[in-house]
Design a protein around this motif. Structure first.
Motif, PDB file in Angstrom:
ATOM      1  N   GLY A 121      99.207  70.390 -23.303  1.00 14.62           N
ATOM      2  CA  GLY A 121      99.114  68.641 -23.605  1.00 14.62           C
ATOM      3  C   GLY A 121     100.492  68.367 -24.741  1.00 14.62           C
ATOM      4  N   ALA A 122     100.231  69.090 -25.577  1.00 15.04           N
ATOM      5  CA  ALA A 122     101.355  68.239 -26.178  1.00 15.04           C
ATOM      6  C   ALA A 122     102.127  67.609 -25.798  1.00 15.04           C
ATOM      7  CB  ALA A 122     101.108  68.747 -27.587  1.00 15.04           C
ATOM      8  N   GLY A 123     102.807  68.120 -24.765  1.00 18.04           N
ATOM      9  CA  GLY A 123     104.585  68.463 -24.477  1.00 18.04           C
ATOM     10  C   GLY A 123     105.290  68.893 -24.380  1.00 18.04           C
ATOM     11  N   LYS A 124     104.917  69.653 -25.355  1.00 18.96           N
ATOM     12  CA  LYS A 124     106.000  70.980 -25.853  1.00 18.96           C
ATOM     13  C   LYS A 124     107.259  71.174 -24.631  1.00 18.96           C
ATOM     14  CE  LYS A 124     103.052  74.352 -26.923  1.00 18.96           C
ATOM     15  NZ  LYS A 124     101.233  73.933 -25.931  1.00 18.96           N
ATOM     16  N   SER A 125     106.881  71.562 -23.278  1.00 23.08           N
ATOM     17  CA  SER A 125     108.109  72.487 -22.797  1.00 23.08           C
ATOM     18  C   SER A 125     108.872  71.309 -22.378  1.00 23.08           C
ATOM     19  CB  SER A 125     107.209  72.195 -21.306  1.00 23.08           C
ATOM     20  OG  SER A 125     105.526  73.531 -21.364  1.00 23.08           O
ATOM     21  N   THR A 126     108.440  70.253 -22.203  1.00 21.27           N
ATOM     22  CA  THR A 126     109.800  69.194 -22.139  1.00 21.27           C
ATOM     23  C   THR A 126     110.745  68.719 -23.413  1.00 21.27           C
ATOM     24  OG1 THR A 126     107.338  67.345 -22.294  1.00 21.27           O
ATOM     25  CG2 THR A 126     108.651  67.653 -20.155  1.00 21.27           C
ATOM     26  N   VAL A 127     110.174  69.013 -24.169  1.00 21.49           N
ATOM     27  CA  VAL A 127     110.215  68.308 -24.983  1.00 21.49           C
ATOM     28  C   VAL A 127     111.613  69.692 -26.122  1.00 21.49           C
ATOM     29  CG1 VAL A 127     110.008  68.483 -28.529  1.00 21.49           C
ATOM     30  CG2 VAL A 127     108.489  67.107 -26.329  1.00 21.49           C
ATOM     31  N   ALA A 128     110.797  70.894 -25.503  1.00 20.53           N
ATOM     32  CA  ALA A 128     111.946  72.371 -26.106  1.00 20.53           C
ATOM     33  C   ALA A 128     113.068  72.391 -25.136  1.00 20.53           C
ATOM     34  CB  ALA A 128     110.535  73.655 -25.648  1.00 20.53           C
ATOM     35  N   LYS A 129     112.653  71.439 -23.935  1.00 19.95           N
ATOM     36  CA  LYS A 129     113.433  72.151 -22.929  1.00 19.95           C
ATOM     37  C   LYS A 129     114.953  71.358 -23.224  1.00 19.95           C
ATOM     38  CE  LYS A 129     111.379  72.733 -19.023  1.00 19.95           C
ATOM     39  NZ  LYS A 129     111.288  72.153 -17.964  1.00 19.95           N
ATOM     40  N   LYS A 130     114.596  70.059 -23.414  1.00 16.14           N
ATOM     41  CA  LYS A 130     115.606  68.554 -24.294  1.00 16.14           C
ATOM     42  C   LYS A 130     116.718  69.668 -25.462  1.00 16.14           C
ATOM     43  CE  LYS A 130     117.802  65.415 -23.669  1.00 16.14           C
ATOM     44  NZ  LYS A 130     118.696  64.874 -22.697  1.00 16.14           N
ATOM     45  N   LEU A 131     115.515  69.512 -26.753  1.00 14.50           N
ATOM     46  CA  LEU A 131     115.841  70.604 -27.926  1.00 14.50           C
ATOM     47  C   LEU A 131     117.332  71.049 -27.076  1.00 14.50           C
ATOM     48  CD1 LEU A 131     115.520  70.150 -31.311  1.00 14.50           C
ATOM     49  CD2 LEU A 131     113.561  72.037 -30.573  1.00 14.50           C
ATOM     50  N   ALA A 132     116.566  72.213 -27.315  1.00 15.42           N
ATOM     51  CA  ALA A 132     117.716  73.235 -26.519  1.00 15.42           C
ATOM     52  C   ALA A 132     118.437  72.998 -26.377  1.00 15.42           C
ATOM     53  CB  ALA A 132     116.819  74.476 -25.535  1.00 15.42           C
ATOM     54  N   GLN A 133     118.616  71.846 -24.659  1.00 15.61           N
ATOM     55  CA  GLN A 133     119.812  70.919 -24.410  1.00 15.61           C
ATOM     56  C   GLN A 133     120.735  70.363 -25.214  1.00 15.61           C
ATOM     57  OE1 GLN A 133     118.562  68.623 -21.667  1.00 15.61           O
ATOM     58  NE2 GLN A 133     121.092  68.056 -21.181  1.00 15.61           N
ATOM     59  N   THR A 134     119.705  69.610 -26.150  1.00 18.03           N
ATOM     60  CA  THR A 134     120.921  69.751 -27.193  1.00 18.03           C
ATOM     61  C   THR A 134     121.425  70.090 -28.390  1.00 18.03           C
ATOM     62  OG1 THR A 134     119.295  67.786 -26.956  1.00 18.03           O
ATOM     63  CG2 THR A 134     119.917  68.006 -29.081  1.00 18.03           C
ATOM     64  N   LEU A 135     120.313  71.342 -28.504  1.00 13.34           N
ATOM     65  CA  LEU A 135     121.331  72.103 -29.168  1.00 13.34           C
ATOM     66  C   LEU A 135     122.366  73.291 -29.008  1.00 13.34           C
ATOM     67  CD1 LEU A 135     118.300  72.555 -31.471  1.00 13.34           C
ATOM     68  CD2 LEU A 135     119.622  71.327 -32.140  1.00 13.34           C
TER      69      LEU A 135
END
Ligand code: DC
Length: 215
Positions: free
Chosen positions: A10-24
């Motif tokens: 519930g810390a929001g890891k998945s959505t953030v990790a996905k977006k981070l991967a996409q950005t990088l």
């Protein structure tokens, strides 16, 4: 390059990790989905939870593959089904199991052995990729996490009260922080990000800065 993102549910890891991967321009590995699919296949095979040998066999024999944020059991896309609260409730039968974790760790290392990856889970920076170039420990207060989870589930058509969500969250935290192997702990060299009061964009920006070495 490997970037690990660990933290409680519930810390929001998945959505953030996905977006981070996409950005990088990196690939994204959702290791929670790998544990979830094992629960789903065990339920479908009607394995009793106390039958540990059968659970380990199920882990060895389950044919699944992860592709970005999709996970396939055989040729069936089960990305939504694995998010069901019943799967979360039973997850500890596989996630707390020493031999199952060893097999999953091996598989995660092999998946991320080529190319650049953002690997998300509980033990990525500590056990699976202790030499990862960048490590993040993403967390938020229990109340904030439960509220976010409620919104996330509602979007998937699952309506649960905050009390129900907090109960499930407490149960999962208990297992995540105390399991004998792969327990949730911040790696000494991870950067902790507490996301209370931060917008999604702010969190992603913060993580991009961390990966680029500006934090
Ligand atoms: O991130 P998630 O909520 O989808 O993960 C599902 C469960 O799997 C979670 O309760 C803890 C477990 N898990 C784990 O033990 N180790 C990981 N690397 C990822 C998830």
């Amino acid at each position: 390059m490997i970037v690990t993102i660990d933290g409680p549910s519930g810390a929001g890891k998945s959505t953030v990790a996905k977006k981070l991967a996409q950005t990088l321009g990196f690939r994204y590995l959702d290791t929670g989905a790998m544990y979830r699919v094992l629960v789903l296949s065990a339920i479908r095979a009607e394995i009793r939870w106390e039958n540990e040998e059968a659970l380990v066999e199920n882990c060895r024999n389950t044919e699944f593959h992860v592709e970005g944020d999709s996970i396939w059991l055989g040729d069936e896309n089960v990305s939504n089904e694995i998010r069901h609260p019943e799967i979360s409730k039973q997850i500890w039968h596989v996630a707390d199991h020493v031999r199952i974790r060893e097999l999953m760790v091996e598989r995660q290392r092999s998946i991320a052995s080529f190319g650049n990856y953002v690997c998300e889970g509980r033990d990525q920076g500590t056990v699976v990729f202790p030499k990862a170039e960048r490590k993040v420990f993403l967390t938020a207060s229990a109340n904030e996490r439960a509220k976010r989870r409620q919104v996330e589930l509602a979007e998937k058509g699952v309506d649960l009260s905050l009390v129900e969500i907090e109960e499930e969250q407490n149960e999962r935290d208990l297992h995540d922080y105390n399991r004998p192997v792969g327990r949730l702990v911040k790696a000494d060299d991870a950067v902790e990000v507490v996301t209370d009061g931060m917008s999604f964009e702010q969190v992603v920006h913060e993580l991009v800065m961390i990966v680029r070495g500006s934090r």
